[in-house]
Enzyme design. Structure first.
Site, mmCIF file in Angstrom:
data_model
loop_
_atom_site.group_PDB
_atom_site.id
_atom_site.type_symbol
_atom_site.label_atom_id
_atom_site.label_comp_id
_atom_site.label_asym_id
_atom_site.label_seq_id
_atom_site.Cartn_x
_atom_site.Cartn_y
_atom_site.Cartn_z
ATOM 1 N N ARG A 55 57.532 32.987 17.718
ATOM 2 C CA ARG A 55 56.854 32.134 18.704
ATOM 3 C C ARG A 55 57.894 31.516 19.636
ATOM 4 O O ARG A 55 58.521 30.507 19.311
ATOM 5 C CB ARG A 55 56.073 31.029 18.001
ATOM 6 C CG ARG A 55 54.863 31.518 17.228
ATOM 7 C CD ARG A 55 54.084 30.332 16.699
ATOM 8 N NE ARG A 55 52.859 30.740 16.020
ATOM 9 C CZ ARG A 55 51.946 29.905 15.570
ATOM 10 N NH1 ARG A 55 52.117 28.592 15.721
ATOM 11 N NH2 ARG A 55 50.870 30.347 14.948
ATOM 12 N N ASP A 57 59.517 29.410 22.687
ATOM 13 C CA ASP A 57 59.199 28.120 23.292
ATOM 14 C C ASP A 57 58.889 28.269 24.778
ATOM 15 O O ASP A 57 59.129 29.315 25.382
ATOM 16 C CB ASP A 57 60.371 27.151 23.126
ATOM 17 C CG ASP A 57 60.611 26.757 21.677
ATOM 18 O OD1 ASP A 57 59.656 26.825 20.877
ATOM 19 O OD2 ASP A 57 61.751 26.380 21.349
ATOM 20 N N TYR A 118 68.361 37.647 19.942
ATOM 21 C CA TYR A 118 68.250 36.969 21.232
ATOM 22 C C TYR A 118 69.537 37.136 22.024
ATOM 23 O O TYR A 118 70.620 37.329 21.452
ATOM 24 C CB TYR A 118 68.020 35.465 21.029
ATOM 25 C CG TYR A 118 66.637 35.070 20.575
ATOM 26 C CD1 TYR A 118 65.681 34.657 21.496
ATOM 27 C CD2 TYR A 118 66.304 35.080 19.225
ATOM 28 C CE1 TYR A 118 64.417 34.266 21.079
ATOM 29 C CE2 TYR A 118 65.039 34.689 18.802
ATOM 30 C CZ TYR A 118 64.100 34.289 19.730
ATOM 31 O OH TYR A 118 62.843 33.896 19.323
ATOM 32 N N ARG A 206 68.930 27.787 20.910
ATOM 33 C CA ARG A 206 69.397 26.993 22.053
ATOM 34 C C ARG A 206 70.308 25.854 21.617
ATOM 35 O O ARG A 206 71.205 25.439 22.363
ATOM 36 C CB ARG A 206 68.192 26.479 22.846
ATOM 37 C CG ARG A 206 67.457 27.617 23.553
ATOM 38 C CD ARG A 206 66.463 27.103 24.567
ATOM 39 N NE ARG A 206 65.292 26.534 23.942
ATOM 40 C CZ ARG A 206 64.734 25.379 24.284
ATOM 41 N NH1 ARG A 206 65.285 24.623 25.234
ATOM 42 N NH2 ARG A 206 63.647 24.961 23.681
#
Length: 276
Positions: A55, A57, A118, A206
């Site tokens: 999921r 952001d 990522y 992040r």
């Protein structure tokens, strides 16, 4: 009960104008847009059980997102030759279903996954990000040292309790295994962090990037990001890097479909941090 068929969907999106993946009643989300358009093609409520690998952001992009849905087999047989093209015509241009395929019923886009990968893109050019790429690249105001970034990254690889880097959720573990974390500088000067793990908790990628960047520009020692792993609560010293630099690029699954169920069962087991 009608026979049902499970479909894997490979999805890409520009997250700039989405409030993340998960459906929300009053916000535009990727899941919401997908369900809305599947309903238009197949009929309301025909596609069920939309489940995603990760999921993302609000503001985070994807080129390699994976999800699954279940359809009545008769409906799938009716639409399988043209469903992908019909979705291409209906979906907004900032989200694409790139592929769809029939998979075994025990394939689970979330729990059968073996890794998520990522990439985070940063420019330290004095003039900032190129205008056409400003939605996918973070402009950093200080020069960044590639060797320092990789030295900081090295201290974060492996299985650790990443509580200092996560937004903790009740009854959820923050133990994760980061199997890859490194930086490169591409020929155009863009710095790219590649981060791969079995799974991530909310804001973890992040937060890791935010910690490494201040080591990369010299404001913190390269050992600092790794030293925060000793903490058992989210660190107030870590600044979460902006969402727009982050893209989910790949999700891995067992090569043998017979392993989907075993992997899903193993993933569901709660990981308990080791004492000491």
């Amino acid at each position: 009960m009608d026979e049902r068929t499970r479909l894997r969907l490979d999805v890409a999106y520009d997250g700039s104008n989405f409030s993340g993946w998960a459906a929300q009643p009053t916000r535009r989300t990727v899941a919401g847009v997908l369900v809305e358009n599947l309903d238009l093609v197949l009929g309301a409520g025909t596609a069920t059980g939309l489940t995603v690998a990760g999921r993302t952001d609000a503001g985070v992009h994807a080129t390699g997102q994976v999800c699954h849905v279940d359809l009545p087999t008769a409906v799938w047989r009716e639409h399988e030759g043209r469903l992908l093209r019909r979705l291409a015509r209906l979906l907004p241009t900032d989200v694409r279903v790139r592929a769809m395929a029939e998979v075994p019923a025990d394939f689970d886009a979330r729990f059968s996954a073996t890794f998520r990968r990522y990439e985070y893109q940063v420019t330290d050019a004095r003039w900032g990000a190129e205008p056409l790429r400003r939605h996918e690249i973070l402009a950093w105001p200080k020069p960044l040292d590639l060797a320092a970034l990789n030295a900081a990254a090295a201290g974060l690889v492996g299985e650790h309790d990443f509580a200092a880097y996560c937004r903790r959720k009740e009854n959820a573990t923050t133990l994760r295994e980061v199997t890859r974390l490194d930086w490169r500088r591409d020929p155009d000067g863009i710095l790219v962090a590649t981060v791969q793990a079995d799974a991530f908790c909310q804001a973890m990628v992040r937060s890791l990037v935010g910690a490494m960047l201040v080591a990369g520009d010299g404001r913190r020692p390269v050992e600092w990001p790794g030293s925060l792993l000793a903490g058992r609560e989210r660190s107030s010293e870590v600044t979460v890097a902006p969402a727009h630099g982050l893209t989910l690029v790949a999700v891995g699954y067992p090569e043998d479909p017979a392993e989907y169920a075993r992997r899903a069962e193993a993933t569901r087991r709660l990981r308990v941090p080791v004492e000491g």
